[in-house]
Design an enzyme around this catalytic site. Structure first.
Site, short mmCIF file in Angstrom:
data_model
loop_
_atom_site.label_atom_id
_atom_site.label_comp_id
_atom_site.label_asym_id
_atom_site.label_seq_id
_atom_site.Cartn_x
_atom_site.Cartn_y
_atom_site.Cartn_z
N THR A 95 0.77 -1.23 -0.33
CA THR A 95 0.00 -0.10 -0.70
C THR A 95 1.11 1.21 -0.14
O THR A 95 2.11 0.97 0.96
CB THR A 95 -1.37 0.10 0.79
OG1 THR A 95 -2.00 0.64 0.49
CG2 THR A 95 -0.53 0.43 2.74
N CYS A 154 -2.30 6.94 8.42
CA CYS A 154 -3.73 6.25 7.83
C CYS A 154 -2.65 4.58 8.39
O CYS A 154 -1.45 5.56 9.18
CB CYS A 154 -3.63 4.98 6.60
SG CYS A 154 -4.57 6.66 5.92
N HIS A 183 -5.58 -1.83 5.64
CA HIS A 183 -4.40 0.34 5.13
C HIS A 183 -6.23 0.26 5.67
O HIS A 183 -7.04 1.48 5.88
CB HIS A 183 -4.72 0.29 3.68
CG HIS A 183 -4.09 1.95 3.39
ND1 HIS A 183 -3.66 2.26 2.52
CD2 HIS A 183 -5.16 3.19 4.92
CE1 HIS A 183 -3.35 3.40 2.93
NE2 HIS A 183 -3.80 4.12 3.74
#
Lengths: 287, 162
Positions: free
Chosen positions: B23, B29, B46
């Site tokens: 990711t 995040c 994620h």
């Protein structure tokens, strides 16, 4: 020894920039006028066949899933809102600048446009939490243009940028903006401000570009707008939508509390809504 | 190479030889990364926000966006590849959760994401074996099936293993 980029070469690069089309400039001026109405925007778009075609293409893109084709600008604008028209006009007039790789920031092609679009949407979402009246679409436009200076500055910055992060990590400078000033002798906000003046953009947008990292330094009359974009920029970086090596390397100015009522839950809603609208806007503007 | 790329709120797992799950640009995040040392499966979610109660519609539409819903879904995804559905024996690593400089409590979503994931990991009797969280820089992270290695990189800061 401190290195300094060639300010004269930057000045010349700005001078060589093509001007915004009269219609696009007029659109930005109308948006910056707090008393403007949607009809003012419709009138500008109707007199610009290229812009009209682009607006109709966007509103009829599959992203919006409209059953019946929209063929009138009035309907397209009432559906898309002023902000999408501004996005299209800015993309048409400054798309090459916004899409080029930012070598000085190690930002890939399109990173600046994505960051600016996300910041625009997030600035508008932040503005919803204003303690007083607020022109949401002006916050969007400010967010869309706030980092335009990087498009020119990056080419010069790449010569000296390699020391920026180590300077910050070692506490020699306070943040990335200070690193730019220390190593280059000027920074991306100043370059952007000069570009905006070259383009004869409205004063409010010039101020957003110049002060978005230090909103308290903006004149009182434009401070709420600059704070909205300051926060929109930060939300964009928090969402991972930055321009490269400078991501998150800036300070939060908590003076925003005077203008916005933001709780942790409000910020979460801003992140959520901005992410959703960003995905839709990005897809519709790409199609 | 078999590669699964995750966007915000996505989760995925793989045990395909030569594969990886990746990711980009986590910002505040957090990626929760799981590995089952018994069958070599790896997985990642994620997560963007700590708690789904803030927006039920979005929670239904994209549950992986939230720590409280994303983690159980990732454990289910690992179970689909043969790992225990109660998460037992999974190795956990956390990456991300950065913040802006001089953040205040409102803007410290990264820290709240990390804490929320840890809380939900504890419910499974799990805790991170390693973590690379916080700081003021956004991370891109990959986990490789063959080696189980978790590799992080960041523009201007290079690449390192967690």
């Amino acid at each position: 020894m401190t290195k300094v980029v060639d300010a004269e070469a930057i000045r010349q690069a700005i001078e060589r920039l093509p001007l915004f089309s009269p219609n696009a400039l007029q659109l930005l001026q109308v948006i910056a006028d707090p008393d403007h109405e949607l009809e003012d925007v419709i009138r500008i778009v109707k007199f610009d066949s290229v812009l009209t075609m682009r607006v109709l293409k966007v509103v009829n893109s599959p992203v919006y899933g409209l059953v019946n084709e929209v063929t009138s600008i009035d309907r397209a604008l009432s559906y898309l809102g002023e902000r999408m028209v501004v996005s299209i006009a800015v993309q048409d007039n400054a798309g090459q600048l916004l899409n080029k790789p930012l070598e000085g920031y190690l930002g890939e092609q399109g990173a600046l446009w994505r960051h600016d679009l996300f910041s625009a949407i997030a600035s508008r979402e932040v503005a919803r939490y204003a303690r007083g009246d607020f022109d949401l679409d002006l916050a969007f436009t400010g967010g869309l243009l706030h980092d335009i200076g990087k498009s020119i500055f990056s080419d010069f910055w790449k010569e000296v940028a390699q020391d920026a992060l180590s300077q910050i990590d070692e506490g020699m400078v306070a943040d990335y903006l200070m690193a730019e000033q220390d190593l280059a002798g000027l920074d991306h906000t100043e370059v952007g401000y000069r570009m905006a003046r070259h383009w004869q953009m409205p004063e409010a947008l010039q101020r957003v570009i110049l002060h978005h990292h230090h909103p308290a330094e903006a004149p009182d009359w434009v401070q709420p707008l600059v704070y909205a974009v300051h926060l929109g920029d930060i939300v964009s970086m928090m969402a991972g939508c930055d321009t490269g090596s400078d991501g998150l390397q800036y300070h939060l100015d908590t003076g925003y509390r005077e203008f916005f009522n933001l709780s942790p839950n409000a910020l979460a809603e801003i992140v959520l809504n901005a992410q959703e609208e960003f995905s839709r806007a990005r897809e519709s503007l790409t199609n | 190479m078999s590669e699964i790329i995750l966007g915000i709120g996505d989760y995925g797992a793989s045990k395909t030889p030569g594969g990886r799950v990746k990711t980009f640009a986590l910002g505040s995040c957090v990626a929760a990364i799981l590995r089952d040392p018994r069958n070599g499966a790896v997985g990642m979610v994620h997560v963007a926000l700590p708690d789904s109660s803030i927006n039920e519609a979005k929670a239904r539409q994209r549950p992986g966006y939230f720590a409280d819903l994303g983690l159980p879904l990732l454990i289910q995804e690992m179970a689909r590849l043969g790992s225990p559905d109660n998460g037992r024996g999974l190795v956990v690593k956390l990456v991300g959760g950065a913040s802006i400089m001089d953040h205040n409590e409102t803007f410290n979503i990264g820290k709240r994401n990390v804490l929320a994931l840890k809380k939900h990991l504890w419910a499974y009797g799990l805790g991170p074996l390693a973590e690379d969280v916080g700081g003021n820089y956004s991370r891109t992270v990959s986990v490789f099936v063959d080696s189980g290695k978790v590799v992080v990189n960041c523009p201007g800061r290079g690449e390192w293993e967690v």
